[in-house]
Scaffold this motif. Structure first.
Motif, PDB file in Angstrom:
ATOM      1  N   ARG A  35       0.864  -1.178   0.000  1.00  0.00           N
ATOM      2  CA  ARG A  35       0.000   0.000   0.000  1.00  0.00           C
ATOM      3  C   ARG A  35       0.901   1.228   0.000  1.00  0.00           C
ATOM      4  O   ARG A  35       2.044   1.166   0.442  1.00  0.00           O
ATOM      5  CB  ARG A  35      -0.897  -0.010   1.238  1.00  0.00           C
ATOM      6  CG  ARG A  35      -1.838  -1.222   1.254  1.00  0.00           C
ATOM      7  CD  ARG A  35      -2.538  -1.379   2.568  1.00  0.00           C
ATOM      8  NE  ARG A  35      -1.523  -1.716   3.585  1.00  0.00           N
ATOM      9  CZ  ARG A  35      -1.764  -1.806   4.873  1.00  0.00           C
ATOM     10  NH1 ARG A  35      -2.962  -1.592   5.348  1.00  0.00           N
ATOM     11  NH2 ARG A  35      -0.800  -2.106   5.720  1.00  0.00           N
ATOM     12  N   ILE A  57     -11.080   8.569   3.991  1.00  0.00           N
ATOM     13  CA  ILE A  57     -10.609   8.381   2.618  1.00  0.00           C
ATOM     14  C   ILE A  57     -11.541   7.398   1.929  1.00  0.00           C
ATOM     15  O   ILE A  57     -11.839   6.326   2.459  1.00  0.00           O
ATOM     16  CB  ILE A  57      -9.163   7.855   2.578  1.00  0.00           C
ATOM     17  CG1 ILE A  57      -8.224   8.893   3.190  1.00  0.00           C
ATOM     18  CG2 ILE A  57      -8.751   7.524   1.147  1.00  0.00           C
ATOM     19  CD1 ILE A  57      -6.779   8.489   3.212  1.00  0.00           C
ATOM     20  N   GLU A  59     -12.692   5.751  -2.084  1.00  0.00           N
ATOM     21  CA  GLU A  59     -12.425   5.531  -3.498  1.00  0.00           C
ATOM     22  C   GLU A  59     -13.641   4.801  -4.039  1.00  0.00           C
ATOM     23  O   GLU A  59     -14.106   3.845  -3.420  1.00  0.00           O
ATOM     24  CB  GLU A  59     -11.148   4.693  -3.670  1.00  0.00           C
ATOM     25  CG  GLU A  59     -10.493   4.768  -5.039  1.00  0.00           C
ATOM     26  CD  GLU A  59     -11.119   3.856  -6.079  1.00  0.00           C
ATOM     27  OE1 GLU A  59     -10.913   4.102  -7.271  1.00  0.00           O
ATOM     28  OE2 GLU A  59     -11.811   2.906  -5.710  1.00  0.00           O
ATOM     29  N   PHE A  62     -13.643   0.918  -3.965  1.00  0.00           N
ATOM     30  CA  PHE A  62     -13.348   0.202  -2.726  1.00  0.00           C
ATOM     31  C   PHE A  62     -14.662  -0.166  -2.047  1.00  0.00           C
ATOM     32  O   PHE A  62     -15.613   0.609  -2.053  1.00  0.00           O
ATOM     33  CB  PHE A  62     -12.515   1.051  -1.772  1.00  0.00           C
ATOM     34  CG  PHE A  62     -11.098   1.310  -2.216  1.00  0.00           C
ATOM     35  CD1 PHE A  62     -10.534   0.655  -3.289  1.00  0.00           C
ATOM     36  CD2 PHE A  62     -10.321   2.236  -1.547  1.00  0.00           C
ATOM     37  CE1 PHE A  62      -9.238   0.900  -3.693  1.00  0.00           C
ATOM     38  CE2 PHE A  62      -9.011   2.497  -1.936  1.00  0.00           C
ATOM     39  CZ  PHE A  62      -8.476   1.821  -3.015  1.00  0.00           C
ATOM     40  N   TYR A  66     -11.826   4.372   4.468  1.00  0.00           N
ATOM     41  CA  TYR A  66     -10.830   4.271   5.523  1.00  0.00           C
ATOM     42  C   TYR A  66     -10.975   5.471   6.436  1.00  0.00           C
ATOM     43  O   TYR A  66     -11.229   6.580   5.974  1.00  0.00           O
ATOM     44  CB  TYR A  66      -9.416   4.220   4.930  1.00  0.00           C
ATOM     45  CG  TYR A  66      -9.198   2.984   4.103  1.00  0.00           C
ATOM     46  CD1 TYR A  66      -8.692   1.833   4.689  1.00  0.00           C
ATOM     47  CD2 TYR A  66      -9.518   2.959   2.755  1.00  0.00           C
ATOM     48  CE1 TYR A  66      -8.501   0.682   3.945  1.00  0.00           C
ATOM     49  CE2 TYR A  66      -9.337   1.804   2.003  1.00  0.00           C
ATOM     50  CZ  TYR A  66      -8.834   0.681   2.604  1.00  0.00           C
ATOM     51  OH  TYR A  66      -8.668  -0.459   1.867  1.00  0.00           O
ATOM     52  N   ILE A  74      -0.261   7.303   7.164  1.00  0.00           N
ATOM     53  CA  ILE A  74      -1.326   6.361   6.813  1.00  0.00           C
ATOM     54  C   ILE A  74      -0.856   5.457   5.672  1.00  0.00           C
ATOM     55  O   ILE A  74       0.084   5.786   4.951  1.00  0.00           O
ATOM     56  CB  ILE A  74      -2.627   7.080   6.394  1.00  0.00           C
ATOM     57  CG1 ILE A  74      -2.395   7.922   5.134  1.00  0.00           C
ATOM     58  CG2 ILE A  74      -3.173   7.930   7.536  1.00  0.00           C
ATOM     59  CD1 ILE A  74      -3.676   8.464   4.503  1.00  0.00           C
ATOM     60  N   THR A  75      -1.508   4.325   5.537  1.00  0.00           N
ATOM     61  CA  THR A  75      -1.296   3.441   4.396  1.00  0.00           C
ATOM     62  C   THR A  75      -2.635   3.230   3.708  1.00  0.00           C
ATOM     63  O   THR A  75      -3.652   3.017   4.370  1.00  0.00           O
ATOM     64  CB  THR A  75      -0.713   2.080   4.815  1.00  0.00           C
ATOM     65  OG1 THR A  75      -1.587   1.477   5.754  1.00  0.00           O
ATOM     66  CG2 THR A  75       0.667   2.218   5.410  1.00  0.00           C
ATOM     67  N   VAL A  76      -2.610   3.311   2.364  1.00  0.00           N
ATOM     68  CA  VAL A  76      -3.829   3.175   1.578  1.00  0.00           C
ATOM     69  C   VAL A  76      -3.512   2.301   0.360  1.00  0.00           C
ATOM     70  O   VAL A  76      -2.480   2.499  -0.283  1.00  0.00           O
ATOM     71  CB  VAL A  76      -4.343   4.557   1.106  1.00  0.00           C
ATOM     72  CG1 VAL A  76      -5.644   4.424   0.342  1.00  0.00           C
ATOM     73  CG2 VAL A  76      -4.529   5.501   2.281  1.00  0.00           C
ATOM     74  N   THR A  85      -5.539   5.721  -9.444  1.00  0.00           N
ATOM     75  CA  THR A  85      -6.430   5.592  -8.292  1.00  0.00           C
ATOM     76  C   THR A  85      -6.810   6.998  -7.860  1.00  0.00           C
ATOM     77  O   THR A  85      -5.931   7.845  -7.677  1.00  0.00           O
ATOM     78  CB  THR A  85      -5.741   4.864  -7.111  1.00  0.00           C
ATOM     79  OG1 THR A  85      -5.356   3.561  -7.525  1.00  0.00           O
ATOM     80  CG2 THR A  85      -6.662   4.761  -5.904  1.00  0.00           C
ATOM     81  N   LEU A  87      -8.543   9.144  -4.932  1.00  0.00           N
ATOM     82  CA  LEU A  87      -8.933   9.071  -3.524  1.00  0.00           C
ATOM     83  C   LEU A  87      -9.499  10.407  -3.074  1.00  0.00           C
ATOM     84  O   LEU A  87      -8.925  11.462  -3.361  1.00  0.00           O
ATOM     85  CB  LEU A  87      -7.723   8.717  -2.657  1.00  0.00           C
ATOM     86  CG  LEU A  87      -7.035   7.386  -2.968  1.00  0.00           C
ATOM     87  CD1 LEU A  87      -5.710   7.294  -2.227  1.00  0.00           C
ATOM     88  CD2 LEU A  87      -7.937   6.221  -2.607  1.00  0.00           C
ATOM     89  N   PHE A  89      -9.814  12.618  -0.079  1.00  0.00           N
ATOM     90  CA  PHE A  89      -9.290  12.850   1.268  1.00  0.00           C
ATOM     91  C   PHE A  89     -10.205  13.866   1.940  1.00  0.00           C
ATOM     92  O   PHE A  89     -10.228  15.035   1.546  1.00  0.00           O
ATOM     93  CB  PHE A  89      -7.868  13.424   1.195  1.00  0.00           C
ATOM     94  CG  PHE A  89      -6.791  12.395   1.029  1.00  0.00           C
ATOM     95  CD1 PHE A  89      -5.756  12.310   1.946  1.00  0.00           C
ATOM     96  CD2 PHE A  89      -6.785  11.523  -0.042  1.00  0.00           C
ATOM     97  CE1 PHE A  89      -4.738  11.371   1.792  1.00  0.00           C
ATOM     98  CE2 PHE A  89      -5.780  10.588  -0.204  1.00  0.00           C
ATOM     99  CZ  PHE A  89      -4.760  10.507   0.720  1.00  0.00           C
TER     100      PHE A  89
END
Length: 165
Positions: A35, A57, A59, A62, A66, A74-76, A85, A87, A89
């Motif tokens: 990620r 977050i 998408e 998904f 998150y 953070i990890t996405v 991708t 996202l 935020f």
């Protein structure tokens, strides 16, 4: 007759284990698709990490969004079936009050390299953020700027992107 059945059973078990290969089990320490790691920094003091509060977050593809609170890193996940991708935020997006949400849309553009790991583990995807348009931010409502630190997203041991706000 009993002896024959037991002997047959033992032979079947022995053949089953004999045919089992290392590739039949994916070990937990096997590298997988990483990620992207994003760290947040204070725009007024760019060397200082800054905690982001109630970050949501999302998408569109998904299954779930998150939520992060009071963290500076953070990890996405990124999409493995496309070279982009997008996202959303949303600052204050993980709290109950939707009226205070502040949204910026971040599009990550990358190329993908798929590497075969094993029969049990399948493939691992490495992402390489594009040099010219690796990240595009729409709105700039709360994000001041960003910096790509490591364009190759192949592990989760290093920061890939810094966001200043």
């Amino acid at each position: 007759m009993k002896k024959y059945i037991i002997t047959s059973l033992l032979i079947v078990l022995a053949v089953s284990f004999w045919n089992c290969e290392k590739d039949d089990i994916c070990a937990q320490e096997t590298p997988t698709t990483a990620r992207i790691i994003v760290e947040f920094y204070d725009a007024a003091n760019p060397t200082e990490l800054k905690n982001v509060t109630n970050l949501g977050i999302a998408e569109p593809t998904f299954e779930t969004g998150y939520a992060f609170n009071a963290v500076s890193s953070i990890t996405v996940p990124l999409r493995t079936n496309q070279d982009t991708t997008t996202l959303n935020f949303v600052l204050n997006g993980s709290d109950e009050d939707a009226t205070n949400d502040i949204s910026d849309i971040i599009t990550l553009n990358y190329s993908r390299i798929e590497t075969y790991i094993s029969r049990a583990c399948g493939y691992k995807t490495t992402f390489i953020l594009n040099e010219t348009d690796g990240i595009v931010i729409q709105n700039n409502n709360w994000i001041s700027s960003f910096e790509i630190i490591q364009p190759n997203v192949e592990n989760e041991n290093e920061t890939h992107v810094k966001i200043y706000f």
